[in-house]
Design a protein around this motif. Structure first.
Motif: not given
Lengths: 105, 475
Positions: B319-323, B471-473
């Protein structure tokens, strides 16, 4: 419930409708016919939503409400597509795909 | 639900107010002063962008139809920033070409309406809101693609976009109806409880996925991309390639990582195949393009393939890398499109051959273009490198070594065609180079922001940490 008609029959009908739409979209050479094919696809899903709601989950009206929204959005979509087609027609005097296309790979 | 809750939709409400103000302005501003609408729209959207950065509570509205959390909030801000840059870059075009035909205000209203739809699409808590948001974001863009009514290719781009968008949303709806049949609800929260990997659900998922894959222009669904980008006005092409694609990637990621997680075994394989097909097709077709807009279209298809590398993981890192990648991609691609737009506005030339010798006549523009292309290709000092590097790390951490290897091969291919443009600008001496010109102030600010973004985002590591923590959400 419609007496004497099972959900399988209706879902078969909508699937056939859906694939007629896909077939039409791919094979038709006229922009208006392509638009009609898209409408077939959308209507197949509208019927799907209503039928699934009525036969499987009759307590909550989610599917029916969904189908109303699809109909409204589809109308907007058609209006916009026809507007663009008319604009194209003014320039090339045709709605055939072959004659409108200038950009290709 | 009291009034306070209502203000949790702050992004949507302010954008709606801006649209209404512009509608009123269209009526009351006299014909001679119509070009002021451009400044008004820019000012209002600037205020909207700044006000978006104030924190927002996490919540659900309308019985779970609309949800908002910090990640969604952050992504809306990124989209805002992208649209602001895009408006700055296209302000001169609207002023010179559109306000003279009395069509300037429509441009902003339609563009904002589309962004409004995107907000609802990424905040959607059920399939109904998702569908309405998707349509609201697509339809105004189709109208905008056909905006230059006197140009035949513009109308053709519009009709191609609207017909393929309608087909994609129809197919997607048919899939949603199947998901509804198996899960018994259209609310994401309730679907999570009931979803299992049976055959009907899988079929529904595949059809649904096709609709979103169309918006991201993944490979079997990419045929509209190059034609629409070439025919549509450049600002719309860049909107499609950056904002629209970014929002669709984001909602696809949310859905895959939350409600469709039980089907992960299937969509892992699907994305594996699509990522390879998208990267190779995009890159190989980009090699032979001469028109800059088509070239950037295929380059953006290839970039979508790289984004899939982050999606395949299904983890917080993914998630983090995509955002993070999408944020950087917005800056780099807008810079490239901005230069193309500046040159096209001044001279009307859009082919790669026309760029020969650009460095001698317009050194600043060619430097911006070089930075943008380096960032898209992923060359170390600029931000694009870090974006790609993190994506590959995410995929490698889940053990997709072969996929990462093939992606690196693709980066090499892409480097070749990006360098073709740079060679044309810096090394070739064109017979008829583009003469020197000065950009107007809006365009200069727009390009400056993108350059700062490209140079700073990669080195400013707290941003990535911040995104990772947000992204932890999703878990």
């Amino acid at each position: 419930m419609i007496p004497g008609v099972s959900i399988t029959e209706i879902l078969t009908l909508t699937s056939i409708l859906f694939f007629i739409g896909i077939y039409g979209f791919i094979t038709r050479k006229n922009l208006i016919s392509i638009l009609i094919s898209v409408e077939l696809i959308l209507n197949a899903s509208v019927v799907n939503f209503v039928i699934i709601n009525k036969y499987l989950f009759p307590d909550v009206l989610q599917g029916v409400v969904y189908s109303i929204f699809i109909i409204a959005v589809a109308a907007a979509e058609t209006a916009l597509a026809v507007a663009i087609i008319i604009n194209l027609y003014r320039q090339v005097s045709s709605v055939e795909v072959k004659e409108t296309e200038v950009m290709k790979y | 639900m009291d009034l306070n809750n209502f203000f949790l939709m702050r992004h949507e409400l302010t954008l709606l107010v801006i649209i209404l103000i512009l509608l009123i302005a269209e009526i009351f501003i006299s014909e001679a002063k119509k070009s002021r609408v451009v400044s008004l729209a820019l000012l209002l959207f600037g205020i909207h962008t700044v006000s978006g950065f104030f924190p927002l509570a996490e919540s659900n509205l309308f019985g779970g139809m609309f949800r908002s959390n910090e990640l969604i909030h952050f992504f809306k801000n990124v989209l805002n920033l992208g649209v602001l840059i895009l408006l700055l870059q296209s302000a001169d075009w609207v002023k010179e070409k559109m306000t003279s035909n009395d069509r300037g205000t429509e441009f902003f209203i339609l563009l904002f309406a589309s962004l409004f739809g995107m907000y609802f699409m990424i905040s959607a808590g059920d399939f109904l809101m998702f569908y309405i948001g998707l349509e609201l974001s697509t339809l105004p863009i189709a109208a905008l693609a056909a905006f230059e009514v006197m140009k035949r290719s513009s109308s053709e781009a519009g009709i191609k976009l609207i017909l393929s968008a309608a087909l994609a949303s129809g197919v997607s709806l048919f899939g949603i109806s199947m998901l509804y049949a198996t899960a018994g609800s259209i609310y994401f929260d309730e679907i999570i409880l009931n979803i299992t990997a049976d055959n009907l659900t899988l079929l529904g998922f595949l059809l649904f996925f096709a609709g979103l894959a169309f918006k991201i222009s993944l490979v079997p669904f990419h045929f509209w991309t190059a034609d629409v980008y070439e025919g549509a006005p450049i600002s719309i092409a860049s909107y499609l390639s950056v904002i629209s694609k970014g929002a669709a990637v984001f909602i696809l990621m949310i859905l895959l990582f939350s409600i469709l997680k039980p089907l992960m075994e299937v969509w892992e394989k699907l994305i594996y195949v699509l990522a390879l097909a998208t990267m190779f097709t995009g890159n190989l077709f980009a090699l032979r393009q001469q028109n800059m807009k088509r070239f950037l279209a295929f380059s953006s298809i290839a970039q979508a393939g790289f984004i899939l590398l982050g999606l395949i993981t299904g983890t917080q890192l993914g998630t983090a890398t995509v955002v993070y990648f999408v944020t950087i991609y917005i800056f780099s691609n807008l810079a490239a499109f901005g230069v193309v737009q500046a040159i096209s506005l001044q001279t009307g030339r859009e082919n790669m051959k026309d760029y020969e010798g650009l460095y001698r006549t317009n050194p600043n523009l060619s430097l911006v273009m070089m930075l943008a292309l380096f960032s898209l290709a992923g060359i170390p000092p600029v931000a694009g490198f870090f974006g790609k590097f993190f994506l590959f790390t995410a995929a490698a951490s889940e053990g997709y070594y072969l996929l990462v290897f093939l992606a690196v091969v693709n980066v090499t291919i892409s480097l070749y065609y990006y360098l073709l443009v740079i060679r044309a600008m810096f090394i070739r001496k064109g017979e008829d180079p583009i003469p020197f010109f000065r950009n107007k102030v809006y365009m200069r600010i727009g390009l400056l922001i993108t350059v700062i973004g490209i140079l700073a985002l990669g080195l400013y590591s707290p941003l990535y940490d911040y995104i990772f923590q947000l992204s932890g959400i999703l878990k």
